[in-house]
Design a protein around this motif. Structure first.
Motif, PDB file in Angstrom:
ATOM      1  N   GLY A 122      26.048  41.770  44.104  1.00 30.84           N
ATOM      2  CA  GLY A 122      26.844  42.259  42.978  1.00 30.84           C
ATOM      3  C   GLY A 122      26.537  41.507  41.695  1.00 30.84           C
ATOM      4  O   GLY A 122      26.009  40.394  41.725  1.00 30.84           O
ATOM      5  N   ASP A 123      26.856  42.119  40.558  1.00 30.83           N
ATOM      6  CA  ASP A 123      26.603  41.482  39.274  1.00 30.83           C
ATOM      7  C   ASP A 123      27.899  41.370  38.478  1.00 30.83           C
ATOM      8  O   ASP A 123      28.995  41.497  39.041  1.00 30.83           O
ATOM      9  N   SER A 124      27.799  41.134  37.169  1.00 34.96           N
ATOM     10  CA  SER A 124      28.981  40.965  36.327  1.00 34.96           C
ATOM     11  C   SER A 124      29.854  42.217  36.320  1.00 34.96           C
ATOM     12  O   SER A 124      31.085  42.120  36.266  1.00 34.96           O
ATOM     13  N   ILE A 125      29.235  43.387  36.400  1.00 39.04           N
ATOM     14  CA  ILE A 125      30.009  44.636  36.431  1.00 39.04           C
ATOM     15  C   ILE A 125      30.852  44.694  37.705  1.00 39.04           C
ATOM     16  O   ILE A 125      32.024  45.104  37.676  1.00 39.04           O
ATOM     17  N   GLY A 126      30.275  44.254  38.819  1.00 34.31           N
ATOM     18  CA  GLY A 126      31.017  44.222  40.083  1.00 34.31           C
ATOM     19  C   GLY A 126      32.233  43.320  39.994  1.00 34.31           C
ATOM     20  O   GLY A 126      33.311  43.660  40.515  1.00 34.31           O
ATOM     21  N   LEU A 127      32.102  42.160  39.314  1.00 36.46           N
ATOM     22  CA  LEU A 127      33.238  41.241  39.151  1.00 36.46           C
ATOM     23  C   LEU A 127      34.329  41.860  38.287  1.00 36.46           C
ATOM     24  O   LEU A 127      35.525  41.696  38.560  1.00 36.46           O
ATOM     25  N   VAL A 128      33.938  42.586  37.249  1.00 32.73           N
ATOM     26  CA  VAL A 128      34.914  43.235  36.367  1.00 32.73           C
ATOM     27  C   VAL A 128      35.671  44.326  37.121  1.00 32.73           C
ATOM     28  O   VAL A 128      36.891  44.468  36.979  1.00 32.73           O
ATOM     29  N   ILE A 129      34.962  45.096  37.936  1.00 31.67           N
ATOM     30  CA  ILE A 129      35.607  46.140  38.750  1.00 31.67           C
ATOM     31  C   ILE A 129      36.585  45.504  39.737  1.00 31.67           C
ATOM     32  O   ILE A 129      37.711  45.983  39.925  1.00 31.67           O
ATOM     33  N   LEU A 130      36.148  44.408  40.372  1.00 34.03           N
ATOM     34  CA  LEU A 130      37.011  43.692  41.322  1.00 34.03           C
ATOM     35  C   LEU A 130      38.298  43.222  40.646  1.00 34.03           C
ATOM     36  O   LEU A 130      39.396  43.421  41.187  1.00 34.03           O
ATOM     37  N   ASP A 131      38.182  42.608  39.474  1.00 33.92           N
ATOM     38  CA  ASP A 131      39.359  42.112  38.758  1.00 33.92           C
ATOM     39  C   ASP A 131      40.307  43.258  38.392  1.00 33.92           C
ATOM     40  O   ASP A 131      41.529  43.105  38.438  1.00 33.92           O
ATOM     41  N   THR A 132      39.756  44.396  38.016  1.00 30.87           N
ATOM     42  CA  THR A 132      40.584  45.550  37.654  1.00 30.87           C
ATOM     43  C   THR A 132      41.367  46.060  38.862  1.00 30.87           C
ATOM     44  O   THR A 132      42.562  46.356  38.766  1.00 30.87           O
ATOM     45  N   ILE A 133      40.695  46.151  40.002  1.00 30.22           N
ATOM     46  CA  ILE A 133      41.361  46.599  41.231  1.00 30.22           C
ATOM     47  C   ILE A 133      42.471  45.630  41.628  1.00 30.22           C
ATOM     48  O   ILE A 133      43.583  46.039  41.990  1.00 30.22           O
ATOM     49  N   MET A 134      42.183  44.318  41.549  1.00 30.99           N
ATOM     50  CA  MET A 134      43.188  43.318  41.901  1.00 30.99           C
ATOM     51  C   MET A 134      44.393  43.384  40.959  1.00 30.99           C
ATOM     52  O   MET A 134      45.545  43.230  41.389  1.00 30.99           O
ATOM     53  N   ASN A 135      44.151  43.628  39.671  1.00 27.20           N
ATOM     54  CA  ASN A 135      45.250  43.765  38.715  1.00 27.20           C
ATOM     55  C   ASN A 135      46.136  44.955  39.057  1.00 27.20           C
ATOM     56  O   ASN A 135      47.365  44.879  38.966  1.00 27.20           O
ATOM     57  N   LEU A 136      45.496  46.064  39.425  1.00 31.30           N
ATOM     58  CA  LEU A 136      46.267  47.262  39.815  1.00 31.30           C
ATOM     59  C   LEU A 136      47.152  46.974  41.024  1.00 31.30           C
ATOM     60  O   LEU A 136      48.323  47.384  41.060  1.00 31.30           O
ATOM     61  N   ILE A 137      46.620  46.268  42.004  1.00 33.71           N
ATOM     62  CA  ILE A 137      47.390  45.931  43.213  1.00 33.71           C
ATOM     63  C   ILE A 137      48.585  45.060  42.862  1.00 33.71           C
ATOM     64  O   ILE A 137      49.711  45.285  43.347  1.00 33.71           O
ATOM     65  N   ILE A 138      48.387  44.064  41.989  1.00 35.40           N
ATOM     66  CA  ILE A 138      49.475  43.169  41.580  1.00 35.40           C
ATOM     67  C   ILE A 138      50.558  43.935  40.833  1.00 35.40           C
ATOM     68  O   ILE A 138      51.759  43.722  41.042  1.00 35.40           O
ATOM     69  N   ILE A 139      50.141  44.835  39.943  1.00 35.06           N
ATOM     70  CA  ILE A 139      51.121  45.629  39.181  1.00 35.06           C
ATOM     71  C   ILE A 139      51.961  46.477  40.126  1.00 35.06           C
ATOM     72  O   ILE A 139      53.192  46.537  40.003  1.00 35.06           O
ATOM     73  N   VAL A 140      51.319  47.117  41.090  1.00 39.81           N
ATOM     74  CA  VAL A 140      52.044  47.945  42.069  1.00 39.81           C
ATOM     75  C   VAL A 140      53.012  47.085  42.878  1.00 39.81           C
ATOM     76  O   VAL A 140      54.169  47.477  43.116  1.00 39.81           O
TER      77      VAL A 140
END
Length: 511
Positions: free
Chosen positions: A185-203
């Motif tokens: 994975g690259d920097s884009i993969g890390l950004v996608i991961l952080d976005t998914i984790m943020n969504l989970i925390i918000i829920v």
């Protein structure tokens, strides 16, 4: 029963705060070099630069998350359920507008990325920057209103569950970062991961707020004055957020406009080390400051207030100066072993930043007094003025005089702010600053002697040797604490003995 639950929430929340501090520092120290080596310096610099660009937009929440905490706590204390519901409805109307502004501003920057970084980014980096930008705009647009649910939990003094969720999220995120990078994975993969984790925390926080706390959001009556009250309360929090971004995040954007992303990466490592340095202060402040702030509610005599200020500052300074002196001696080797030889300049950046942060971190109690007395305006305006001037000067000189000149300018204005605040602390915070500086000055002599002797010993030993690094660290630690007894007060001796006793008691109890 309710009082018992409240105490448990406060104690549990405090304990989990220390767990969070420990995790973010230790895991961060372990994870950062792995990310750098996996991505490479250039892409890591791109990742931090675009992250800083989006982070700069995060101030558009206007301090609203902290305002939610204050107002919800107020309505809850008054048992005004209807007022709370109406306030939250107004808040989410504001959040909707803010998210819209974030999208507009974000895409305005997106369409001007080439004008900003066209000369310093390669075509491949530019394409990755555009993709990351779109993902992070979406991330921020949902994260700002999502943060309100964390604020509601805090307002209800529900600390344990949200903090536990955040700790789990941090551990899972760290493990997934390793997995993503190991599988290419690259920097884009890390950004996608952080976005998914943020969504989970918000829920998760939405579930806590609506299902566990039973909170409702309902617009009972449109109240224009309530909007003004919310904005009035959050104004100075917004100012302080702007100052923080200009000081520590804007630098990455400036460097990215004039230098390659590798230089951004080196600067980012220096800033990261500065943040770790500040975290030690936060851990100590959390023990003393809540009790100290209560003193400002009553008409506390100047001597007693100054005594407390000096006690807190000296304890914080003792820790900070120990770290600073040790970093001066072994920091260059630490950076070499941690992230590699090409990041050597980060050592010098970090030292300058630590020097600038030390007076601010050690004088946190004085700022808490101003906050308790609702006297934030003067410092807010002063900080904003000095930071804007410093930022403009940095932009003008960084290309000709290098990155270190920009950091020196930032630190100069940090120290200038401390000097200009002295008369205000005397007049408004009722502190005896002359006695304060007289009583903390021996600690600086302490660290100068320990560091000086440590540097002399260090000069006779080889560099970039892990065994020498360990020996040097041990010599400095022994030297520092051998000298400590000559420079600390009876209060500090009692505090240290009490702390050691508690630690030993816990160790024996665990056995």
């Amino acid at each position: 029963m309710f009082a018992f639950q409240k105490i448990n929430q406060l104690k549990g929340g405090a304990a989990l705060s220390y767990v969070t501090i420990f995790l973010t520092n230790i895991v961060g120290l372990l994870l950062t070099p792995f990310i750098i080596r996996s991505l490479g310096s250039a892409e890591y610099g791109l990742y931090t630069m675009i992250g800083a660009l989006i982070g700069y937009m995060s101030v558009l929440d206007f301090g609203l998350n902290n305002t939610v905490v204050q107002f919800v706590a107020k309505f809850k204390a008054e048992k005004d359920k209807k007022g709370e519901e109406n306030f939250l409805a107004h808040s989410f109307i504001m959040y909707t507008c803010i998210s819209l502004i974030v999208v507009i501003v974000g895409f305005s920057i997106y369409f001007n990325l080439e004008n900003l970084y066209g000369e310093t980014l390669t075509p491949d980096q530019f394409e990755k920057a555009k993709i990351m930008m779109v993902i992070l705009i979406f991330n921020l647009a949902i994260s700002l209103p999502g943060g309100a649910f964390q604020g509601i939990c805090s307002g209800y003094e529900e600390f344990i569950l949200p903090k536990t969720v955040n700790i789990i999220r941090y551990i899972v995120r760290s493990l997934l970062v390793v997995v993503v990078l190991l599988y290419g994975g690259d920097s884009i993969g890390l950004v996608i991961l952080d976005t998914i984790m943020n969504l989970i925390i918000i829920v998760a926080n939405i579930y806590i707020v609506f299902k566990i706390l039973g909170v409702k959001i309902k617009l009972h009556k449109y109240d224009k004055s309530l909007f003004y009250n919310i904005l009035g309360f959050s104004l100075w929090l917004f100012v302080f957020a702007i100052v923080h971004q200009l000081r520590w995040q804007f630098g990455q954007l400036i460097i990215g406009a004039f230098y390659s992303t590798t230089f951004v990466a080196i600067y980012a490592v220096g800033i990261t080390l500065g943040n770790y340095y500040g975290a030690f202060s936060g851990a100590i402040s959390g023990v003393f400051l809540p009790k100290a702030i209560q003193m400002t509610v009553g008409n506390i005599p100047k001597k007693q207030l100054t005594d407390t200020f000096i006690k807190i500052s000296r304890i914080i300074l003792l820790v900070l100066l120990f770290i600073l002196g040790g970093f001066v001696i072994v920091g260059k080797d630490f950076v070499f072993f941690w992230v590699g030889k090409e990041y050597e300049m980060a050592y010098y950046y970090a030292i300058i930043i630590m020097v600038g942060l030390t007076p601010i971190l050690s004088q946190g109690f004085a700022n808490n007094i101003l906050e308790a007395k609702q006297l934030l305006k003067y410092r807010g305006l002063l900080l904003l003025l000095l930071t804007v001037i410093g930022t403009v000067i940095s932009i003008l000189i960084v290309k000709s005089y290098g990155i270190i000149s920009m950091i020196l300018v930032t630190v100069f204005f940090l120290l200038l702010e401390r000097i200009l605040m002295i008369p205000y602390y005397v007049k408004k915070a009722n502190l005896d600053m002359k006695r304060y500086y007289k009583e903390i000055s021996p600690l600086f002599l302490h660290v100068i002697i320990a560091t000086g002797v440590g540097l002399i010993i260090r000069s006779f030993l080889p560099e970039k040797n892990i065994y020498v690094f360990i020996v040097n660290s041990m010599i400095y630690t022994i030297l520092f604490f051998s000298l400590t007894k000559y420079f600390i007060t009876d209060f500090e001796k009692t505090f240290i003995k009490s702390l050691i006793t508690k630690i030993l008691t816990k160790i024996n109890w665990s056995k």
